[in-house]
Design an enzyme around this catalytic site. Structure first.
Site, mmCIF file in Angstrom:
data_model
loop_
_atom_site.group_PDB
_atom_site.id
_atom_site.type_symbol
_atom_site.label_atom_id
_atom_site.label_comp_id
_atom_site.label_asym_id
_atom_site.label_seq_id
_atom_site.Cartn_x
_atom_site.Cartn_y
_atom_site.Cartn_z
ATOM 1 N N GLY A 25 53.806 30.004 69.515
ATOM 2 C CA GLY A 25 54.731 30.441 70.368
ATOM 3 C C GLY A 25 55.607 31.660 69.961
ATOM 4 O O GLY A 25 55.144 32.278 69.038
ATOM 5 N N ASP A 50 70.766 22.912 71.925
ATOM 6 C CA ASP A 50 69.649 23.748 72.640
ATOM 7 C C ASP A 50 68.848 22.795 72.925
ATOM 8 O O ASP A 50 67.486 22.936 72.707
ATOM 9 C CB ASP A 50 69.279 24.936 71.953
ATOM 10 C CG ASP A 50 68.523 25.739 72.764
ATOM 11 O OD1 ASP A 50 68.599 25.688 73.865
ATOM 12 O OD2 ASP A 50 67.711 26.479 72.187
#
Length: 545
Positions: free
Chosen positions: A29, A145
């Site tokens: 990622g 988050d």
């Protein structure tokens, strides 16, 4: 230094320096501040996910503080549903944070592949998320988050909460945090308004639930300011004709309330009707759900076929208690149950399917897929009956004997823990599974002739793995036989040892040919189906299904 080797230098108190090396693998990622790579320790061959922060990009005081907070918080956490922190170090160019590697990526990737998940999957993953949040909140930590990219999936599809960049610790009772942080689509209105606490994580649960059930976040727009406005208004809707249940909508509506004091607690979420729909929520999903839903029914009207009402459940529980009190054990082999009695007791609504198999081979002759509630039950051509349960355990009964084998998950999917039992003597924790095995045996044997082979007392051939796709059901047997039953009533059986295939056309006619001849032949239909079987098998091996 080789760009594919990461070195950690450790200086002992004596002044001696030790160097540990990690081989950098594929990119997992990429963010605005970090890159995440798969790395392998050259010392112990263990795999990790390495978050790499470039020091050149860490000039901002805020970024440095976030990194310090992430490391400080995550080093102190220990919970089955929290991504495990492993190590951190730095060199002249980068800072490295090593965490547990989750081979099945995250919920975002799963949703991208599947478009939307079933309610059973949502229940499974949200339950694990709540378990993680209970722990975090008990440690006075707000994650802030909770988005799909930060909900990781292990090789066994266990959910792990990760990425604590925006996490914060509550320093005193009643403290309200002022930072505006997180990902726009998942932020709570009070975060946007600059005064929030634990309830912000509760809000994110509602967003995650909506998103995995319907495919996109409820407040999504083409820019963040519009999204913020929608979030603060609290107004959202469901797509026209959406198929989620009323209990799912009710729970989402209760969570996504602007007034944070009116939101349910974590325990109240678990107590909601959404988590009590007449079947047991699996602790972990089957690996086959990486590529296909656990069951075909999605629409509300189909869901009703396998959901029991509260009254029916209570009646069934009372009936089960009465039966167990009378017998004090599960039905013995001699106590036959008719197909009608089985349906009445187990509420079976699935269809029985039949396989033709290959001559001279032991294959799956009949099966019933009832994954949402129990698992897949099957009858082998030699009369042995087995169940592949939704918790990834398996059971196979030797026909004509009282012997059965139970396969627990063990340490790895490929090496299950296998235990032999007698049908009249086994641990209490297997009682429900043995009962289900016996019910399925009687149900599948109805109106069926099988050639029961004499047992040698050893572990018989059983269904090792299976996967359901839109076009077929693929079985892998412990004998290395692969059986693919297509929805158009054709079938291919591949004997890996003999390298021959048996093709059954729509008329039920069988053709047996060497595999290489079939691939070199002119029958495009057969070649296409062999390739489909090969691709499905590759998926099963790749994802360790």
């Amino acid at each position: 230094m080789d760009e594919y080797i990461i070195e950690q230098t450790i200086t002992k108190s004596t002044g001696e320096k030790i160097t540990k090396q990690y081989a950098k693998g594929r990119l997992l990622g990429k963010g605005s501040d970090t890159e995440v790579f798969e790395v392998v320790s050259l010392e112990n061959k263990k795999q990790y996910a390495a978050k790499i922060y470039s020091k050149a990009k860490l000039k901002s005081g805020k970024l440095k503080q976030r990194l310090k907070t992430e490391i400080r918080i995550q080093t102190k956490l220990s919970h089955p549903n929290i991504l495990k922190f492993e190590n951190f170090f730095e060199d002249t160019e980068n800072i490295y944070v090593l965490v547990e590697l989750c081979s099945n990526k995250n919920l975002f990737e799963l949703l991208r592949r599947r478009k939307r998940l079933t309610e059973m999957e949502a229940q499974c993953y949200i339950s694990q998320l709540i378990s993680a949040l209970k722990y975090l909140h008990s440690q006075k930590i707000i994650h802030r988050d909770l988005r799909l990219n930060n909900l990781f999936l292990t090789e066994k599809l266990e959910l792990k909460v990760g990425d604590f960049v925006y996490a914060t610790k509550v320093e005193f009772e009643g403290e309200r945090k002022k930072s505006i942080c997180g990902t726009p689509n998942f932020m709570a209105p009070e975060v946007i308004n600059g005064s929030h606490s634990y309830e912000a994580d509760i809000w994110s649960i509602g967003i995650v639930l909506y998103t995995i059930l319907l495919g996109k976040p409820p407040f999504h727009t083409d820019n963040s300011q519009k999204t913020y406005s929608k979030i603060k208004s609290g107004h959202f809707s469901y797509p026209e004709g959406c198929s989620i249940s009323d209990s799912a909508k009710e729970l989402i509506n209760r969570i996504l309330i602007v007034d944070f004091s009116s939101r349910p607690s974590l325990d109240q979420i678990l107590e909601s009707d959404f988590f009590h729909q007449g079947y047991q929520v699996p602790k972990l999903m089957n690996l086959s759900t990486l590529v296909a839903p656990p069951s075909e029914p999605r629409e509300a009207k189909d869901m009703q076929e396998y959901k029991e009402t509260k009254e029916t459940r209570e009646l069934k529980e009372t009936k089960d208690i009465r039966v167990n009190t009378k017998r004090n054990s599960v039905p013995k082999k001699t106590e036959k149950l008719t197909a009608e009695q089985f349906k009445a007791n187990v509420k079976m609504t699935g269809n029985i399917f039949t396989g033709h198999g290959a001559d001279g081979e032991i294959y799956v002759k009949k099966w019933i897929d009832y994954t949402p509630k129990y698992g897949l039950g099957y009858l082998m051509s030699n009369g042995n009956c087995g169940v592949s349960f939704i918790d990834s355990t398996r059971m196979i009964l030797n026909a004509g004997t009282s012997q059965f084998f139970y396969m627990d998950k063990g340490n790895t999917a490929d090496k299950p823990l296998i235990t032999e039992y007698n049908i009249n003597e086994y641990p209490d924790e297997l009682k429900k599974k043995v009962s289900l095995l016996q019910y399925l045996k009687n149900y599948l044997e109805a109106d069926t002739e099988v050639n029961v082979e004499e047992s040698d007392g050893k572990l018989p051939i059983y269904l090792k793995k299976w996967i359901a796709t839109r076009h077929a059901l693929v079985f892998r047997l412990s004998s290395r036989l692969v059986q693919v039953n297509f929805m158009d009533h054709t079938e291919i059986t591949i004997s890996c040892d003999m390298r021959v295939i048996t093709f059954v056309n729509r008329k039920g006619e069988k053709y047996k040919v060497p595999l290489f001849k079939a691939l070199q032949g002119n029958n495009e239909d057969v070649i296409r189906r062999i390739k489909y079987a090969r691709d499905a098998l590759s998926h099963m091996i790749k994802f360790k299904i």
